[in-house]
Design an enzyme around this catalytic site. Structure first.
Site, mmCIF file in Angstrom:
data_model
loop_
_atom_site.group_PDB
_atom_site.id
_atom_site.type_symbol
_atom_site.label_atom_id
_atom_site.label_comp_id
_atom_site.label_asym_id
_atom_site.label_seq_id
_atom_site.Cartn_x
_atom_site.Cartn_y
_atom_site.Cartn_z
ATOM 1 N N ASP A 93 0.648 -1.129 0.008
ATOM 2 C CA ASP A 93 -0.206 -0.082 -0.023
ATOM 3 C C ASP A 93 0.847 1.249 0.050
ATOM 4 O O ASP A 93 1.799 1.468 -0.710
ATOM 5 C CB ASP A 93 -1.029 0.126 1.047
ATOM 6 C CG ASP A 93 -2.150 0.782 0.911
ATOM 7 O OD1 ASP A 93 -1.914 1.865 1.102
ATOM 8 O OD2 ASP A 93 -3.329 0.152 0.739
ATOM 9 N N GLY A 173 12.280 -2.735 -2.534
ATOM 10 C CA GLY A 173 12.808 -3.560 -1.551
ATOM 11 C C GLY A 173 12.253 -3.019 -0.236
ATOM 12 O O GLY A 173 11.379 -3.360 -0.026
ATOM 13 N N CYS A 191 0.944 1.862 5.162
ATOM 14 C CA CYS A 191 0.926 0.538 4.692
ATOM 15 C C CYS A 191 -0.543 -0.103 4.691
ATOM 16 O O CYS A 191 -1.005 -1.186 4.579
ATOM 17 C CB CYS A 191 1.728 -0.282 5.379
ATOM 18 S SG CYS A 191 3.460 -0.149 5.493
#
Length: 245
Positions: A93, A173, A191
């Site tokens: 997200d 990453g 998130c």
């Protein structure tokens, strides 16, 4: 048994779009190597990989599965506060990147390690968990969530992870809050997690003082290379980004 070579690149503080573009170049390079080898019937025993380490100017990024509603401010606010916003091709997200945050972009051909995305993400998490342990901080995972957390009664997220794969070559990453100013997390739903007992933290907040981010980066890199069993590394620092031929 494969032999893996890792080029570790320190890009300093860099604009998000520029870093995204350069990552994409590296990923396409590794995918092209695979395609050429297969077309010519070449068996490759040596893998070439990259680990990019950097910080970003203030930016919000929204992953493929994210909701725009999780950005709680408008374009005027972003412009006024000097924050950029990008919709990007990683999983996950919305999150924030900014100064004082260690951002690591592994561009690995996972066919030289293992073709298991779940295991790959857990290994990234473990690299951060071991780095936290070096500073006396207990990091942990929470079932059903990606990333690294601290705290027992209340969960505090210290590292976010989002990746993208193309033919088993990774990009994007992790973002590890070291000395990050956490204020800008207030303007998003980090998130996409809205639980009241979950917050965002930094290593500086957990230990009570700022840290030498260069030292933290070195410790993280050592754990990363150990966990991926890579012992041949070339390391360089550059502000002008190198584009592989």
């Amino acid at each position: 048994m494969y032999h893996n070579k890792l080029s570790i690149e320190h890009w300093g503080r860099i604009d998000y779009q520029e870093a995204w573009d350069r990552q994409s170049v590296y990923q396409r390079k590794l995918v092209a190597l695979k395609r050429t080898a297969r077309a010519e019937g070449i068996v490759r025993n040596e893998g070439t990989h990259f680990l990019v380490l950097c910080e970003h100017h203030p930016v919000y990024t929204l992953g493929k599965s994210g909701k725009t509603a999780h950005l709680l401010v408008n374009e005027h606010f972003l412009k006024e506060h000097g924050i950029t916003f990008y919709r990007i091709n990683r999983g996950g997200d919305i999150t924030y990147h900014g100064p004082g945050q260690l951002v690591a972009y592994p561009i690995l051909d996972l066919e030289f390690f293992y073709t298991d995305i779940h295991r790959y993400v857990r290994t990234l998490e473990e690299s951060v968990i071991r780095t936290l342990a070096d500073y006396g901080v207990v990091g942990r995972r929470i079932e059903g969530f990606t990333g690294v957390w601290t705290g027992q009664k209340s969960a505090r997220k210290i590292c976010a992870i989002g990746i993208h794969m193309s033919r088993w070559v990774s990009m994007h990453g992790l973002a590890f809050n070291v000395n990050t100013d956490l204020t800008n997390f207030q303007y998003i739903v980090p998130c996409g997690i809205e639980a009241e007992n979950m917050a965002v933290t930094s290593l500086a907040r957990e230990v009570g003082h700022e840290l030498d981010i260069t030292e933290v980066t070195t410790r993280f890199t050592n754990h990363f290379t150990h966990l991926f069993n890579i012992d041949q590394c070339e390391e360089r620092k550059t502000q002008k980004i190198h584009i592989p031929s």
